[in-house]
Design a protein around this motif. Structure first.
Motif, PDB file in Angstrom:
ATOM      1  N   ALA A  14      30.567  29.707  41.961  1.00  0.00           N
ATOM      2  CA  ALA A  14      30.312  28.938  43.187  1.00  0.00           C
ATOM      3  C   ALA A  14      31.615  28.731  43.957  1.00  0.00           C
ATOM      4  O   ALA A  14      32.108  27.608  44.133  1.00  0.00           O
ATOM      5  CB  ALA A  14      29.660  27.603  42.840  1.00  0.00           C
ATOM      6  N   GLU A  15      32.180  29.832  44.390  1.00  0.00           N
ATOM      7  CA  GLU A  15      33.429  29.842  45.143  1.00  0.00           C
ATOM      8  C   GLU A  15      33.415  31.031  46.085  1.00  0.00           C
ATOM      9  O   GLU A  15      32.599  31.949  45.932  1.00  0.00           O
ATOM     10  CB  GLU A  15      34.642  29.964  44.201  1.00  0.00           C
ATOM     11  N   HIS A  19      38.653  33.158  45.221  1.00  0.00           N
ATOM     12  CA  HIS A  19      38.880  32.254  44.105  1.00  0.00           C
ATOM     13  C   HIS A  19      38.101  32.743  42.887  1.00  0.00           C
ATOM     14  O   HIS A  19      36.881  32.877  42.936  1.00  0.00           O
ATOM     15  CB  HIS A  19      38.441  30.830  44.464  1.00  0.00           C
ATOM     16  N   VAL A  20      38.820  33.012  41.785  1.00  0.00           N
ATOM     17  CA  VAL A  20      38.191  33.544  40.581  1.00  0.00           C
ATOM     18  C   VAL A  20      37.646  32.403  39.722  1.00  0.00           C
ATOM     19  O   VAL A  20      37.866  31.229  40.015  1.00  0.00           O
ATOM     20  CB  VAL A  20      39.189  34.418  39.790  1.00  0.00           C
ATOM     21  N   GLY A  21      36.948  32.762  38.641  1.00  0.00           N
ATOM     22  CA  GLY A  21      36.221  31.778  37.856  1.00  0.00           C
ATOM     23  C   GLY A  21      37.056  30.984  36.876  1.00  0.00           C
ATOM     24  O   GLY A  21      36.513  30.208  36.097  1.00  0.00           O
ATOM     25  N   TYR A  52      47.045  39.016  41.701  1.00  0.00           N
ATOM     26  CA  TYR A  52      47.160  37.835  40.859  1.00  0.00           C
ATOM     27  C   TYR A  52      46.689  36.625  41.665  1.00  0.00           C
ATOM     28  O   TYR A  52      47.489  35.919  42.293  1.00  0.00           O
ATOM     29  CB  TYR A  52      48.610  37.680  40.376  1.00  0.00           C
ATOM     30  N   PRO A  53      45.364  36.376  41.669  1.00  0.00           N
ATOM     31  CA  PRO A  53      44.798  35.388  42.597  1.00  0.00           C
ATOM     32  C   PRO A  53      45.367  33.986  42.448  1.00  0.00           C
ATOM     33  O   PRO A  53      45.543  33.284  43.450  1.00  0.00           O
ATOM     34  CB  PRO A  53      43.302  35.418  42.252  1.00  0.00           C
ATOM     35  N   ASN A  54      45.647  33.552  41.219  1.00  0.00           N
ATOM     36  CA  ASN A  54      46.116  32.178  41.026  1.00  0.00           C
ATOM     37  C   ASN A  54      47.624  32.025  41.192  1.00  0.00           C
ATOM     38  O   ASN A  54      48.140  30.905  41.164  1.00  0.00           O
ATOM     39  CB  ASN A  54      45.678  31.664  39.652  1.00  0.00           C
ATOM     40  N   LEU A  55      48.312  33.148  41.358  1.00  0.00           N
ATOM     41  CA  LEU A  55      49.741  33.131  41.674  1.00  0.00           C
ATOM     42  C   LEU A  55      50.002  33.444  43.148  1.00  0.00           C
ATOM     43  O   LEU A  55      51.132  33.308  43.619  1.00  0.00           O
ATOM     44  CB  LEU A  55      50.496  34.137  40.792  1.00  0.00           C
ATOM     45  N   TRP A 178      40.900  43.788  34.350  1.00  0.00           N
ATOM     46  CA  TRP A 178      40.936  42.473  34.973  1.00  0.00           C
ATOM     47  C   TRP A 178      40.668  41.420  33.911  1.00  0.00           C
ATOM     48  O   TRP A 178      40.057  41.689  32.882  1.00  0.00           O
ATOM     49  CB  TRP A 178      39.915  42.376  36.108  1.00  0.00           C
ATOM     50  N   GLY A 179      41.151  40.224  34.164  1.00  0.00           N
ATOM     51  CA  GLY A 179      40.976  39.128  33.219  1.00  0.00           C
ATOM     52  C   GLY A 179      42.262  38.358  33.048  1.00  0.00           C
ATOM     53  O   GLY A 179      43.043  38.197  33.984  1.00  0.00           O
TER      54      GLY A 179
END
Length: 374
Positions: A14-15, A19-21, A52-55, A178-179
């Motif tokens: 739900a993003e 934004h990844v899970g 690197y989505p969160n970086l 990915w992961g």
């Protein structure tokens, strides 16, 4: 922030797509390619691009081994909202036909390497087993990957020499993974620093191309030989045939004296029935991908590390001058030949033999991180 990808019915959480899970800083999503002519006297090219989505970073590298030359072009930029934008400075990955045809390009003018290449798959992409490892309470690996072999078409320039890349003779493989796995700046290990056996890393990742099929092999072990991963699959050119599990993997590696580079290796795939397939691997040419590309040797350039809004660098080193001790702490990708024997018949192939044994490993007699083969 929305992007064009959000208009497709592909959401998993739900993003918005960007934004990844998981909020784990180590989440990544990347491409890997290699390209070779099958001859150790020709260039052995490896390419990677990671998100690197969160970086908030995307970066890339291209590294080629040509005779005694180790040539790297690497780039990094701030990650925007559009995940379709697979470009970092002069470097581009373009999906022409998903799971079948891709285009990679490095514009000239950035060091001693450039290329404009199209990858055409031999057959279907094959999903590999999930890679999961927990060190004490922390999940250090939780990844998925698929692999695919194919042919290359286009052009390449290495150290001032031009190469016409023809699909009849230029081959390679690619993967998408990915992961979660360690990226960016190193984290404080905390209690995990006391668990030294878990930091040992034995790794074989081989993609072998034969006439009618490819064989993909993955082995990861701890010091004791305990398996984190172990798998061997035959991937048929015919998309109607399912990948075939070949059996439990056993390995016997012979080392070059004075280091940990493989001189040769024998892999055995053993079915519960006792049926056995034997593959003899002969490494031909090493591409030391740990040097300059972001895999962790240089503390100022690691995958996912913030380098500013955009940065592109070129490096040119001599293979004969690479630090021998540092080679002990990173994998190398070997162009290799293979002989697969099954049911009394032997077939010949070529491809990738990626290998690393970092730290102690009981089977091969390494008790310290800097031990080398006699």
């Amino acid at each position: 922030m929305l992007s064009e990808m959000d208009d497709y019915p592909i959401h998993q959480v739900a993003e918005v797509i960007r934004h990844v899970g998981t909020s784990d800083r180590n989440f990544y999503d990347r491409y890997y390619f290699n390209c070779h002519h099958g001859d150790p006297d020709d260039p052995w090219l490896i390419i990677g691009l990671g998100v690197y989505p969160n970086l908030g970073v995307t970066d890339c590298f291209a590294v080629v081994r040509y005779h005694d030359e180790h040539i790297v072009v690497r780039g990094s930029r701030a990650l925007g909202a559009n995940r379709n934008e697979l470009q970092v400075g002069p470097f581009t990955v373009e999906i022409l036909d998903g799971l079948k045809r891709l285009h990679v390009k490095l514009e000239p003018g950035h060091g001693d390497l450039s290329f404009d290449l199209v990858f055409d798959a031999d057959g279907p992409a094959a999903l590999e087993p999930r890679h999961f490892q927990r060190q004490l309470e922390r999940v250090t690996f939780d990844t998925m990957r698929f692999v695919q072999t194919g042919r290359w078409t286009g052009s390449m320039t290495v150290d001032g020499q031009d190469f016409d890349v023809e699909p009849e003779t230029w081959r390679g493989n690619r993967d998408r993974s990915w992961g979660v796995r360690p990226v960016g700046e190193a984290e404080p290990p905390g209690r995990r620093a006391a668990n030294t056996d878990a930091t040992s890393f034995f790794w074989i990742y081989s993609v072998m191309r034969f006439e009618d099929y490819a064989v993909s092999v993955i082995v990861q072990e701890l010091r004791t030989g305990e398996r984190i991963m172990g798998d061997a699959r035959r991937i048929w050119n015919d998309p109607e045939r399912e990948p075939e599990w070949l059996g439990r993997v056993e390995h016997d590696v012979q080392f070059v004296s004075g280091g940990r580079e493989p001189a040769s290796a024998t892999l055995r795939f053993i079915k519960p029935s006792g049926e056995e397939i034997v593959v003899r691997c002969a490494p031909q040419l090493a591409n030391f991908i740990g040097f300059g590309t972001g895999y962790g040797l240089e503390q100022d350039w690691r995958h996912g590390m913030w380098q500013g809004e955009e940065k592109v660098e070129a490096l040119h080193q001599k293979i004969s001058e690479l630090d021998a001790t540092m080679k002990l702490f990173c994998p190398a990708d070997y162009l290799a030949t293979f002989e697969l024997s099954e049911n009394g018949e032997t077939v010949q192939g070529r491809g990738l033999f990626e290998f690393s044994v970092i730290g102690p490993h009981d089977q091969y007699g390494f008790t310290e991180y800097t031990d080398v083969a006699p």
